[in-house]
Design a protein around this motif. Sequence first.
Motif, PDB file in Angstrom:
ATOM      1  N   ARG A 183      33.290  28.265  54.255  1.00  0.00           N
ATOM      2  CA  ARG A 183      34.333  29.408  54.136  1.00  0.00           C
ATOM      3  C   ARG A 183      34.762  29.855  55.554  1.00  0.00           C
ATOM      4  NH1 ARG A 183      30.612  31.272  50.441  1.00  0.00           N
ATOM      5  NH2 ARG A 183      30.080  32.680  51.856  1.00  0.00           N
ATOM      6  N   VAL A 184      33.968  30.066  56.146  1.00  0.00           N
ATOM      7  CA  VAL A 184      34.269  30.523  57.547  1.00  0.00           C
ATOM      8  C   VAL A 184      35.300  29.687  58.269  1.00  0.00           C
ATOM      9  CG1 VAL A 184      33.464  31.678  59.811  1.00  0.00           C
ATOM     10  CG2 VAL A 184      32.440  32.291  57.633  1.00  0.00           C
ATOM     11  N   PHE A 185      34.673  28.421  58.542  1.00  0.00           N
ATOM     12  CA  PHE A 185      35.461  27.223  59.381  1.00  0.00           C
ATOM     13  C   PHE A 185      36.853  27.135  58.776  1.00  0.00           C
ATOM     14  CE2 PHE A 185      36.157  23.207  60.836  1.00  0.00           C
ATOM     15  CZ  PHE A 185      35.734  23.021  61.987  1.00  0.00           C
ATOM     16  N   GLN A 186      36.807  27.093  57.528  1.00  0.00           N
ATOM     17  CA  GLN A 186      38.079  26.942  56.730  1.00  0.00           C
ATOM     18  C   GLN A 186      39.126  28.209  57.066  1.00  0.00           C
ATOM     19  OE1 GLN A 186      37.842  24.546  53.516  1.00  0.00           O
ATOM     20  NE2 GLN A 186      40.115  24.465  53.163  1.00  0.00           N
ATOM     21  N   LEU A 193      26.049  18.574  58.677  1.00  0.00           N
ATOM     22  CA  LEU A 193      26.716  19.968  58.528  1.00  0.00           C
ATOM     23  C   LEU A 193      26.111  20.982  58.241  1.00  0.00           C
ATOM     24  CD1 LEU A 193      30.271  18.953  57.135  1.00  0.00           C
ATOM     25  CD2 LEU A 193      29.569  19.367  59.573  1.00  0.00           C
ATOM     26  N   VAL A 194      25.048  20.716  57.359  1.00  0.00           N
ATOM     27  CA  VAL A 194      24.064  21.715  56.994  1.00  0.00           C
ATOM     28  C   VAL A 194      23.092  22.278  58.099  1.00  0.00           C
ATOM     29  CG1 VAL A 194      21.990  22.336  55.675  1.00  0.00           C
ATOM     30  CG2 VAL A 194      23.969  21.041  54.583  1.00  0.00           C
ATOM     31  N   GLU A 195      22.684  21.011  58.820  1.00  0.00           N
ATOM     32  CA  GLU A 195      22.107  21.346  60.168  1.00  0.00           C
ATOM     33  C   GLU A 195      22.902  22.306  61.085  1.00  0.00           C
ATOM     34  OE1 GLU A 195      18.961  17.650  59.992  1.00  0.00           O
ATOM     35  OE2 GLU A 195      21.017  17.551  60.807  1.00  0.00           O
ATOM     36  N   ILE A 196      23.914  22.004  61.427  1.00  0.00           N
ATOM     37  CA  ILE A 196      24.913  22.562  62.190  1.00  0.00           C
ATOM     38  C   ILE A 196      25.248  24.050  61.748  1.00  0.00           C
ATOM     39  CG2 ILE A 196      27.246  22.610  62.992  1.00  0.00           C
ATOM     40  CD1 ILE A 196      27.143  19.480  63.146  1.00  0.00           C
ATOM     41  N   ALA A 197      25.451  23.941  60.622  1.00  0.00           N
ATOM     42  CA  ALA A 197      25.749  25.401  59.951  1.00  0.00           C
ATOM     43  C   ALA A 197      24.379  26.378  60.210  1.00  0.00           C
ATOM     44  CB  ALA A 197      25.958  25.434  58.718  1.00  0.00           C
ATOM     45  N   LEU A 198      23.334  25.849  60.180  1.00  0.00           N
ATOM     46  CA  LEU A 198      22.120  26.822  60.468  1.00  0.00           C
ATOM     47  C   LEU A 198      21.921  27.158  61.830  1.00  0.00           C
ATOM     48  CD1 LEU A 198      19.683  25.308  57.350  1.00  0.00           C
ATOM     49  CD2 LEU A 198      21.528  27.704  57.476  1.00  0.00           C
ATOM     50  N   ASP A 199      22.118  25.827  62.438  1.00  0.00           N
ATOM     51  CA  ASP A 199      21.807  26.031  64.214  1.00  0.00           C
ATOM     52  C   ASP A 199      22.736  27.032  64.845  1.00  0.00           C
ATOM     53  OD1 ASP A 199      20.567  25.364  66.509  1.00  0.00           O
ATOM     54  OD2 ASP A 199      22.270  23.901  66.916  1.00  0.00           O
ATOM     55  N   CYS A 200      23.889  27.291  64.025  1.00  0.00           N
ATOM     56  CA  CYS A 200      25.013  28.007  64.719  1.00  0.00           C
ATOM     57  C   CYS A 200      24.821  29.475  64.104  1.00  0.00           C
ATOM     58  CB  CYS A 200      26.488  27.708  64.279  1.00  0.00           C
ATOM     59  SG  CYS A 200      26.874  25.907  65.272  1.00  0.00           S
ATOM     60  N   LYS A 251      30.470  26.548  68.904  1.00  0.00           N
ATOM     61  CA  LYS A 251      29.662  25.824  68.735  1.00  0.00           C
ATOM     62  C   LYS A 251      29.701  24.772  67.927  1.00  0.00           C
ATOM     63  CE  LYS A 251      24.433  26.084  68.813  1.00  0.00           C
ATOM     64  NZ  LYS A 251      23.346  27.076  68.961  1.00  0.00           N
ATOM     65  N   ALA A 252      29.729  25.096  66.748  1.00  0.00           N
ATOM     66  CA  ALA A 252      29.882  24.149  65.553  1.00  0.00           C
ATOM     67  C   ALA A 252      30.764  22.797  65.982  1.00  0.00           C
ATOM     68  CB  ALA A 252      30.404  24.832  64.239  1.00  0.00           C
ATOM     69  N   LYS A 253      31.892  23.290  66.253  1.00  0.00           N
ATOM     70  CA  LYS A 253      32.894  22.209  66.680  1.00  0.00           C
ATOM     71  C   LYS A 253      32.344  21.281  67.932  1.00  0.00           C
ATOM     72  CE  LYS A 253      37.161  23.580  67.947  1.00  0.00           C
ATOM     73  NZ  LYS A 253      38.285  24.592  68.251  1.00  0.00           N
ATOM     74  N   SER A 254      31.603  21.876  68.908  1.00  0.00           N
ATOM     75  CA  SER A 254      30.916  21.053  69.658  1.00  0.00           C
ATOM     76  C   SER A 254      30.028  19.979  69.258  1.00  0.00           C
ATOM     77  CB  SER A 254      30.496  21.867  70.917  1.00  0.00           C
ATOM     78  OG  SER A 254      29.744  21.216  71.875  1.00  0.00           O
ATOM     79  N   LEU A 255      29.072  20.682  68.537  1.00  0.00           N
ATOM     80  CA  LEU A 255      27.969  19.890  67.695  1.00  0.00           C
ATOM     81  C   LEU A 255      28.628  18.707  66.759  1.00  0.00           C
ATOM     82  CD1 LEU A 255      25.220  22.757  66.835  1.00  0.00           C
ATOM     83  CD2 LEU A 255      25.183  20.933  68.700  1.00  0.00           C
ATOM     84  N   MET A 256      29.476  19.174  66.130  1.00  0.00           N
ATOM     85  CA  MET A 256      30.177  18.029  65.291  1.00  0.00           C
ATOM     86  C   MET A 256      30.716  16.777  66.195  1.00  0.00           C
ATOM     87  SD  MET A 256      32.189  19.827  62.035  1.00  0.00           S
ATOM     88  CE  MET A 256      32.620  21.340  62.613  1.00  0.00           C
ATOM     89  N   LYS A 257      31.066  17.244  67.307  1.00  0.00           N
ATOM     90  CA  LYS A 257      31.960  15.987  68.161  1.00  0.00           C
ATOM     91  C   LYS A 257      30.751  15.266  69.135  1.00  0.00           C
ATOM     92  CE  LYS A 257      36.079  18.590  69.397  1.00  0.00           C
ATOM     93  NZ  LYS A 257      36.545  19.155  70.452  1.00  0.00           N
ATOM     94  N   ASN A 258      29.652  15.951  69.427  1.00  0.00           N
ATOM     95  CA  ASN A 258      28.466  15.405  70.171  1.00  0.00           C
ATOM     96  C   ASN A 258      27.078  15.315  69.705  1.00  0.00           C
ATOM     97  OD1 ASN A 258      30.391  15.704  72.558  1.00  0.00           O
ATOM     98  ND2 ASN A 258      30.060  17.922  72.351  1.00  0.00           N
ATOM     99  N   ARG A 262      35.688  16.907  61.291  1.00  0.00           N
ATOM    100  CA  ARG A 262      34.587  15.988  61.764  1.00  0.00           C
ATOM    101  C   ARG A 262      35.089  14.352  61.416  1.00  0.00           C
ATOM    102  NH1 ARG A 262      27.829  15.806  61.167  1.00  0.00           N
ATOM    103  NH2 ARG A 262      27.776  15.785  63.426  1.00  0.00           N
ATOM    104  N   ARG A 263      35.561  13.907  60.454  1.00  0.00           N
ATOM    105  CA  ARG A 263      36.180  12.877  60.326  1.00  0.00           C
ATOM    106  C   ARG A 263      37.257  12.418  61.115  1.00  0.00           C
ATOM    107  NH1 ARG A 263      35.424  14.259  54.629  1.00  0.00           N
ATOM    108  NH2 ARG A 263      37.762  14.764  54.483  1.00  0.00           N
ATOM    109  N   HIS A 264      38.142  13.423  61.426  1.00  0.00           N
ATOM    110  CA  HIS A 264      39.468  13.249  62.297  1.00  0.00           C
ATOM    111  C   HIS A 264      39.232  13.587  63.697  1.00  0.00           C
ATOM    112  CE1 HIS A 264      40.464  13.332  57.887  1.00  0.00           C
ATOM    113  NE2 HIS A 264      41.388  12.224  58.411  1.00  0.00           N
ATOM    114  N   LEU A 265      37.727  13.465  64.193  1.00  0.00           N
ATOM    115  CA  LEU A 265      37.821  13.803  65.567  1.00  0.00           C
ATOM    116  C   LEU A 265      38.431  12.772  66.513  1.00  0.00           C
ATOM    117  CD1 LEU A 265      34.177  14.856  65.658  1.00  0.00           C
ATOM    118  CD2 LEU A 265      36.156  16.465  66.147  1.00  0.00           C
TER     119      LEU A 265
END
Length: 98
Positions: free
Chosen positions: A81-84, A64-71, A52-59, A95-98
């Motif tokens: 930590r979890v993403f990495q 990233l704070v909003e995405i983290a909390l939304d997910c 879900k986070a990957k999708s939100l970063m793309k779309n 996100r920079r390299h989409l």
Amino acid sequence: MLRLIEADLDRDLSLAVLADESGYSRSHFLRMFRSATGFTPHQYLVFRRIEKAKSLMKNSKATLVEIALDCGFSSHAHFTRVFQRTLNVAPSYFRRHL
């Protein structure tokens, strides 16, 4: 049960909550879930939150704070930590390299 997880990624979905929703004991629910999906409920939940986070970063333009909390991550640091750990790349780099 997978629908519950999909719909409520931002909610606290502990093993006890999921087992209670299913009507089974925690140990029986865990065995059934793992048999059906190949994942523990926690592994599956983390996987779906990262997807879900990957999708939100793309779309979206959300931070990233909003995405983290939304997910459903407890903080931006926890999300990072979890993403990495999961993708071997930081969310900001992803996100920079989409």
